[in-house]
Design a protein around this motif. Structure first.
Motif, PDB file in Angstrom:
ATOM      1  N   VAL A   1       0.834  -1.351   0.025  1.00  0.00           N
ATOM      2  CA  VAL A   1       0.038   0.020   0.149  1.00  0.00           C
ATOM      3  C   VAL A   1       0.869   1.153   0.046  1.00  0.00           C
ATOM      4  O   VAL A   1       0.397   2.433  -0.523  1.00  0.00           O
ATOM      5  N   ILE A   2       1.945   1.094   0.457  1.00  0.00           N
ATOM      6  CA  ILE A   2       3.005   2.312   0.659  1.00  0.00           C
ATOM      7  C   ILE A   2       3.183   3.311  -0.591  1.00  0.00           C
ATOM      8  O   ILE A   2       2.931   4.571  -0.446  1.00  0.00           O
ATOM      9  N   PRO A   3       3.271   2.546  -1.565  1.00  0.00           N
ATOM     10  CA  PRO A   3       3.863   3.327  -2.875  1.00  0.00           C
ATOM     11  C   PRO A   3       2.290   4.174  -3.386  1.00  0.00           C
ATOM     12  O   PRO A   3       2.702   5.146  -4.196  1.00  0.00           O
ATOM     13  N   VAL A   4       1.344   3.723  -3.064  1.00  0.00           N
ATOM     14  CA  VAL A   4       0.149   4.332  -3.661  1.00  0.00           C
ATOM     15  C   VAL A   4      -0.786   5.274  -2.704  1.00  0.00           C
ATOM     16  O   VAL A   4      -1.467   5.637  -3.134  1.00  0.00           O
ATOM     17  N   VAL A   5      -0.163   5.488  -1.455  1.00  0.00           N
ATOM     18  CA  VAL A   5      -0.864   6.305  -0.649  1.00  0.00           C
ATOM     19  C   VAL A   5      -0.324   7.684  -0.906  1.00  0.00           C
ATOM     20  O   VAL A   5       0.898   8.019  -1.181  1.00  0.00           O
ATOM     21  N   PRO A   6      -0.755   8.709  -0.443  1.00  0.00           N
ATOM     22  CA  PRO A   6      -0.305  10.145  -0.468  1.00  0.00           C
ATOM     23  C   PRO A   6       1.161  10.184   0.303  1.00  0.00           C
ATOM     24  O   PRO A   6       1.457   9.563   1.258  1.00  0.00           O
ATOM     25  N   ASN A   7       2.296  11.111  -0.308  1.00  0.00           N
ATOM     26  CA  ASN A   7       3.252  11.053   0.183  1.00  0.00           C
ATOM     27  C   ASN A   7       3.518  11.946   1.418  1.00  0.00           C
ATOM     28  O   ASN A   7       4.032  13.096   1.484  1.00  0.00           O
ATOM     29  N   ILE A   8       3.046  11.572   2.565  1.00  0.00           N
ATOM     30  CA  ILE A   8       2.791  12.036   4.030  1.00  0.00           C
ATOM     31  C   ILE A   8       3.751  11.495   4.691  1.00  0.00           C
ATOM     32  O   ILE A   8       3.336   9.965   5.204  1.00  0.00           O
ATOM     33  N   PRO A   9       4.657  12.126   5.549  1.00  0.00           N
ATOM     34  CA  PRO A   9       5.630  11.066   6.232  1.00  0.00           C
ATOM     35  C   PRO A   9       4.908  10.493   7.491  1.00  0.00           C
ATOM     36  O   PRO A   9       5.214   9.249   7.631  1.00  0.00           O
ATOM     37  N   VAL A  10       3.930  11.053   8.043  1.00  0.00           N
ATOM     38  CA  VAL A  10       3.257  10.524   9.227  1.00  0.00           C
ATOM     39  C   VAL A  10       2.431   9.084   8.804  1.00  0.00           C
ATOM     40  O   VAL A  10       2.486   8.184   9.392  1.00  0.00           O
ATOM     41  N   LEU A  11       1.849   9.160   7.677  1.00  0.00           N
ATOM     42  CA  LEU A  11       1.154   8.068   6.941  1.00  0.00           C
ATOM     43  C   LEU A  11       2.038   7.054   6.610  1.00  0.00           C
ATOM     44  O   LEU A  11       1.811   5.951   7.060  1.00  0.00           O
ATOM     45  N   VAL A  12       3.346   7.141   6.158  1.00  0.00           N
ATOM     46  CA  VAL A  12       4.173   6.207   5.669  1.00  0.00           C
ATOM     47  C   VAL A  12       4.664   5.541   6.863  1.00  0.00           C
ATOM     48  O   VAL A  12       4.924   4.476   6.924  1.00  0.00           O
ATOM     49  N   PHE A  13       5.117   6.480   7.993  1.00  0.00           N
ATOM     50  CA  PHE A  13       5.550   5.953   9.207  1.00  0.00           C
ATOM     51  C   PHE A  13       4.602   4.896   9.832  1.00  0.00           C
ATOM     52  O   PHE A  13       4.910   4.002  10.354  1.00  0.00           O
ATOM     53  N   ALA A  14       3.228   5.396  10.117  1.00  0.00           N
ATOM     54  CA  ALA A  14       2.263   4.424  10.488  1.00  0.00           C
ATOM     55  C   ALA A  14       2.194   3.165   9.812  1.00  0.00           C
ATOM     56  O   ALA A  14       1.949   2.171  10.222  1.00  0.00           O
ATOM     57  N   LEU A  15       2.262   3.388   8.425  1.00  0.00           N
ATOM     58  CA  LEU A  15       1.836   2.110   7.625  1.00  0.00           C
ATOM     59  C   LEU A  15       2.952   1.097   7.902  1.00  0.00           C
ATOM     60  O   LEU A  15       2.771  -0.136   7.885  1.00  0.00           O
ATOM     61  N   LEU A  16       4.204   1.494   7.853  1.00  0.00           N
ATOM     62  CA  LEU A  16       5.441   0.622   8.196  1.00  0.00           C
ATOM     63  C   LEU A  16       5.470   0.200   9.546  1.00  0.00           C
ATOM     64  O   LEU A  16       5.831  -0.890  10.144  1.00  0.00           O
ATOM     65  N   ILE A  17       4.888   0.795  10.907  1.00  0.00           N
ATOM     66  CA  ILE A  17       4.681   0.380  12.199  1.00  0.00           C
ATOM     67  C   ILE A  17       3.668  -0.537  12.024  1.00  0.00           C
ATOM     68  O   ILE A  17       3.756  -1.654  12.672  1.00  0.00           O
TER      69      ILE A  17
END
Length: 413
Positions: free
Chosen positions: A306-322
């Protein structure tokens, strides 16, 4: 030292395996978060190489580790886990320290091969100690300490090394990392707790020597054991490729800072520690270890996709990785218990050494491939490839479980 109580010995074993596995996992990714600095020109303090070449260093490390892991398992059976463990940690740590002195790429490549030889001892030695020297009532704690130590190591390297680099440069950062391992190896050399295996845990002797090469190979060539090897092979391709090039992908593809990128990948591993703890509790209460692992690995792979298709928002990417890391960690206790269920009596050390060899073989292939993706400007494919491979590894567990059921059904007839 030989008169310590059984509980004290358990504490010693669990502490040792947790610590050395932490160092092993941290050292696997000592260079990875520093790749942007190492890739710079000589004038800028680097050695002027491509990411593909840097990925090859990781591939050489894991190829060497995989090649020597099964022989290390046989060596553990013959002379004991402790001397093999100390020797391996010493070789690995000294090699990392010497990274700081490398004048060119060829020297780094040679050191990566030597470091891989040192790294090859940890899984056969650790699992030999867990299965042979730890009391049954503390076995779960030992498995948890092993996995949690490894995941803390995964988290430490990408988080700490980019913070040290501005102060001491990349060479100073790897010198400190290697120096810590050398210190621990010397401590273990002079500290001699009783780590003897219980007689009840020794390999059963039959008509042939169970430590012989032919008897050992016969055990390892069973279809379920081979599938266990293949599972770790595929899992490592996704996980190691992601961890090796993930920080660089976030930095180059998402334009995040080097420190944030390293910490984002570290968050995956940190969340994995919590996942391991929760997964261990769940595994103790459930007998469907295979299904637990399949579901958790599958969901972890989906969140990476999902990470490459979500908006490029640091907090969102960080949350998905968690979330992805939490689910991945949750699967690990069930994974180990499922592999343990495949192991013939008295052969856990060499079986775990062999199937975990799949990790190193898979890991040796992917860093250079993921580096090639980065050189091609396709940072998003790092996450897509990793997610797909983790999903595939979940499928291999399902296939293995089906085979086990068929074999059990056939033996029942």
């Amino acid at each position: 030292m030989n008169t310590i109580s059984r509980s004290q010995r358990d504490v010693h074993v669990i502490g040792i395996i947790g610590l050395v596995h932490l160092l092993s996992h941290a050292y696997q990714f000592t260079l990875a978060p520093l790749f942007p600095f190492i890739a710079e020109s000589y004038e800028q303090g680097g050695i002027g190489v491509s990411y593909t070449q840097l990925g090859l260093l990781a591939s050489l490390f894991f190829a060497s580790s995989g090649l020597f892991q099964t022989p290390a398992g046989f060596l553990v059976d013959r002379i004991g886990a402790r001397p093999v463990l100390i020797c391996g940690l010493g070789i690995l740590s000294l090699s990392l320290f010497c990274y700081s002195l490398a004048p060119n790429y060829a020297f780094l490549a040679l050191l990566s091969i030597i470091a891989g030889i040192g790294n090859s001892v940890f899984h056969p030695a650790d699992y030999s100690l867990i299965n042979g020297a730890v009391s049954k009532q503390h076995l779960g704690k030992a498995y948890s300490a092993h996995s949690i130590g490894g995941y803390i190591g995964f988290a430490i390297a990408p988080a700490a090394l980019p913070l040290i680099e501005p102060l001491l440069g990349w060479r100073g950062a790897v010198a400190i990392a290697g120096g810590i391992g050398i210190t621990v190896a010397l401590f273990l050399l002079f500290w001699k707790p009783n780590l003897n295996m219980d007689s009840s845990q020794q390999l059963n002797k039959g008509s042939s020597d169970p430590k012989s090469l032919s008897a050992g190979l016969h055990i390892l060539m069973q279809p379920t054991i081979l599938l266990g090897f293949f599972f770790f092979f595929i899992l490592a391709m996704g996980l190691i490729g992601f961890k090796t090039m993930g920080p660089t992908a976030l930095h180059e593809g998402w334009q995040f800072s080097v420190v944030f990128s390293g910490n984002a990948i570290a968050a995956f591993s940190t969340a994995g520690v919590l996942g391991i703890a929760l997964g261990g509790i769940w595994a103790d209460r459930s007998e469907n270890h295979n299904q637990n692992a399949v579901r958790a690995f599958s969901l972890s792979g989906v969140f990476l996709l999902v990470i490459p298709v979500v908006p490029n928002i640091p907090v969102l990417v960080f949350a998905l990785l968690i979330i992805a890391g939490l689910l991945f960690g949750f699967a690990l206790p069930s994974r180990d218990l499922f592999i343990r269920s495949l192991t013939p009596p008295g052969a856990s050390g060499r079986v775990f050494g062999f199937v975990y060899c799949g990790l190193d073989v898979g890991a040796s292939l992917t860093p250079i491939l993921f580096g090639w993706l980065m050189d091609g400007g396709r940072a998003e494919l790092v996450f897509i490839a990793a997610g797909c491979l983790i999903l595939f590894s979940a499928a291999v567990i399902s296939i293995t479980d089906i085979l086990v059921q068929k074999l059990e059904s056939g033996s029942g007839n």
